[in-house]
Design a protein around this motif. Structure first.
Motif, PDB file in Angstrom:
ATOM      1  N   THR A 123      -2.646 -16.612   1.074  1.00 28.52           N
ATOM      2  CA  THR A 123      -2.406 -15.179   1.273  1.00 28.52           C
ATOM      3  C   THR A 123      -2.759 -14.775   2.701  1.00 28.52           C
ATOM      4  O   THR A 123      -3.676 -15.343   3.293  1.00 28.52           O
ATOM      5  CB  THR A 123      -3.268 -14.340   0.299  1.00 28.52           C
ATOM      6  N   THR A 126      -4.419  -8.414   5.421  1.00 26.92           N
ATOM      7  CA  THR A 126      -3.638  -7.178   5.358  1.00 26.92           C
ATOM      8  C   THR A 126      -4.147  -6.197   6.409  1.00 26.92           C
ATOM      9  O   THR A 126      -5.335  -6.189   6.736  1.00 26.92           O
ATOM     10  CB  THR A 126      -3.683  -6.502   3.973  1.00 26.92           C
ATOM     11  N   LEU A 279       5.328  -7.684   3.891  1.00 25.52           N
ATOM     12  CA  LEU A 279       5.351  -6.942   2.630  1.00 25.52           C
ATOM     13  C   LEU A 279       4.516  -5.691   2.826  1.00 25.52           C
ATOM     14  O   LEU A 279       3.346  -5.769   3.222  1.00 25.52           O
ATOM     15  CB  LEU A 279       4.734  -7.775   1.506  1.00 25.52           C
ATOM     16  N   ALA A 293       1.337  -8.360  -4.026  1.00 28.85           N
ATOM     17  CA  ALA A 293       0.421  -9.393  -3.514  1.00 28.85           C
ATOM     18  C   ALA A 293       0.698 -10.767  -4.134  1.00 28.85           C
ATOM     19  O   ALA A 293       0.402 -11.797  -3.521  1.00 28.85           O
ATOM     20  CB  ALA A 293      -1.021  -8.987  -3.786  1.00 28.85           C
ATOM     21  N   SER A 296       2.641 -12.631  -1.746  1.00 24.68           N
ATOM     22  CA  SER A 296       2.172 -12.626  -0.353  1.00 24.68           C
ATOM     23  C   SER A 296       1.901 -14.010   0.250  1.00 24.68           C
ATOM     24  O   SER A 296       1.937 -14.137   1.474  1.00 24.68           O
ATOM     25  CB  SER A 296       0.953 -11.710  -0.202  1.00 24.68           C
ATOM     26  N   ALA A 302       1.134  -8.747   6.137  1.00 24.10           N
ATOM     27  CA  ALA A 302       1.023  -7.852   4.979  1.00 24.10           C
ATOM     28  C   ALA A 302       0.423  -6.505   5.354  1.00 24.10           C
ATOM     29  O   ALA A 302      -0.474  -6.412   6.192  1.00 24.10           O
ATOM     30  CB  ALA A 302       0.148  -8.493   3.901  1.00 24.10           C
ATOM     31  N   LEU A 304      -0.717  -4.168   2.667  1.00 24.27           N
ATOM     32  CA  LEU A 304      -0.859  -3.875   1.232  1.00 24.27           C
ATOM     33  C   LEU A 304      -2.198  -3.179   0.979  1.00 24.27           C
ATOM     34  O   LEU A 304      -3.108  -3.731   0.368  1.00 24.27           O
ATOM     35  CB  LEU A 304      -0.739  -5.164   0.413  1.00 24.27           C
TER      36      LEU A 304
END
Ligand code: MG
Length: 344
Positions: A123, A126, A279, A293, A296, A302, A304
């Motif tokens: 991941t 963010t 995203l 997520a 992700s 990201a 998010l």
């Protein structure tokens, strides 16, 4: 399958300003789909500029008859039916897509990221979004999350953009992504800002100019020292091909694109065209944020943080730990309801 829904207006912790408007609440509808004792949760979040409302979402959901489907795994058939029920209504459609993914993950007892074949350790970080406000309030919002994020996203597109960045730079050295929300008038302003922002440690620019100015955006992207991402210019899968060459990347949001299934197709289409993928989200609960997520690990960047901007999140879902999206092992989209939601 049985579909149940309830309006759930979201309260924002701070008034949220972007280029052109400011608000303190976001209309939202929560849904659940029940099937053989399992429950999948979904959500439609509707920032007013996208044209959907609690009323339009409830009208759309009333038209949907899921009782005709006995197998929730036939997502292509079900979601094609949902998409063809009416044009637009993308957030309403996303709520059904999210709930179905949550449902099938729960039936199989696996998190959705596993269904997509993704590695949960991959991941991304963010960003945390700082909406337009007075310089002092924007500085305060940065201070409130000090140490929790490794990158910030700052909303621009005002007549005092340089002043905003300079005041934030007085209190943090974190990398900054900038979202102009179509706010720069023309190519010369965008070009000048882009080169100036490079000097200020800005690492990404989202939607510099109006989506109507695609040729100018392409010229900017060609010369920009910072990657340029599309947000307002891209909504669904069929938008991506014409943006190749005009942007370095695209910002996919479940509420724009009708949900996880189309988002996954968009991620892979953008990659095939040599574009980067981000995203993003609306102000929304942990339901839609946790759904996004799940995908992700497959993306480059990201944003998010929408659940962190509201004060009445009824779910616990994915966490941000040291600025990084952290998935959990719960099945489906990884939710645990914190409170009972009153569904009709
Ligand atoms: Mg944006």
């Amino acid at each position: 399958m049985k579909l149940i829904f309830a309006p759930y207006p979201l309260h924002l912790k701070h008034k949220f300003g972007v280029s052109g408007h400011t608000r303190t609440a976001t209309p939202d509808v929560l849904i659940k789909i029940e099937h053989q004792g399992f429950v999948g949760y979904g959500e439609a979040s509707m920032p007013p500029y996208l044209g959907e409302s609690i009323e339009s979402v409830c009208n759309f959901l009333t038209k949907i008859n899921l009782k005709q489907f006995n197998d929730p795994f036939q997502l292509e058939d079900i979601l094609e039916y949902v998409d063809k029920t009416a044009n637009g209504n993308c957030a309403a459609k996303a709520s059904i897509d999210i709930a179905l993914h949550d449902l099938i993950g729960k039936i199989l007892n696996v998190p959705c990221y596993k269904l997509f074949g993704l590695n949960p350790t991959k991941t991304p970080l963010t960003t945390y979004t700082i909406g337009i406000d007075t310089n002092e309030m924007m500085q305060q919002k940065v201070k409130e999350v000090e140490g929790q994020f490794k990158i910030l996203k700052v909303k621009l597109g005002t007549d005092r953009d340089k002043e905003i960045i300079e005041s934030i730079r007085l209190i943090t050295n974190l990398p900054i992504a900038v979202d102009a929300n179509q706010g720069w008038k023309d190519l010369s302003e965008a070009m000048e800002m882009t080169h100036w922002l490079k000097e200020q440690g800005v690492v990404l620019i989202e939607q510099p100019m109006s989506k109507e100015r695609l040729d100018d955006i392409a010229k900017l992207t060609e010369q920009s020292p910072i990657p340029i991402y599309a947000d307002e210019s891209v909504q669904r899968l069929y938008d991506i091909a014409r943006l190749k060459g005009a942007f370095n990347g695209i910002n996919i949001k479940l509420m724009k694109c009708t949900g996880m299934r189309e988002a996954w197709k968009m991620i892979n289409t953008a990659k095939a065209l040599g574009m980067k993928v981000m995203l993003g989200c609306m102000t929304e609960t942990s339901c839609a944020v946790s759904a996004a997520a799940q995908l992700s690990p497959a993306i480059d960047f990201a944003d998010l943080d929408g659940n962190l901007l509201i004060s009445n999140d009824p779910f616990e879902g994915i966490k941000i730990i040291n600025g990084k999206i952290t998935l959990n092992a719960r099945p489906g989209i990884g939710l645990s309801p914190k409170q009972e939601i009153i569904f009709k």
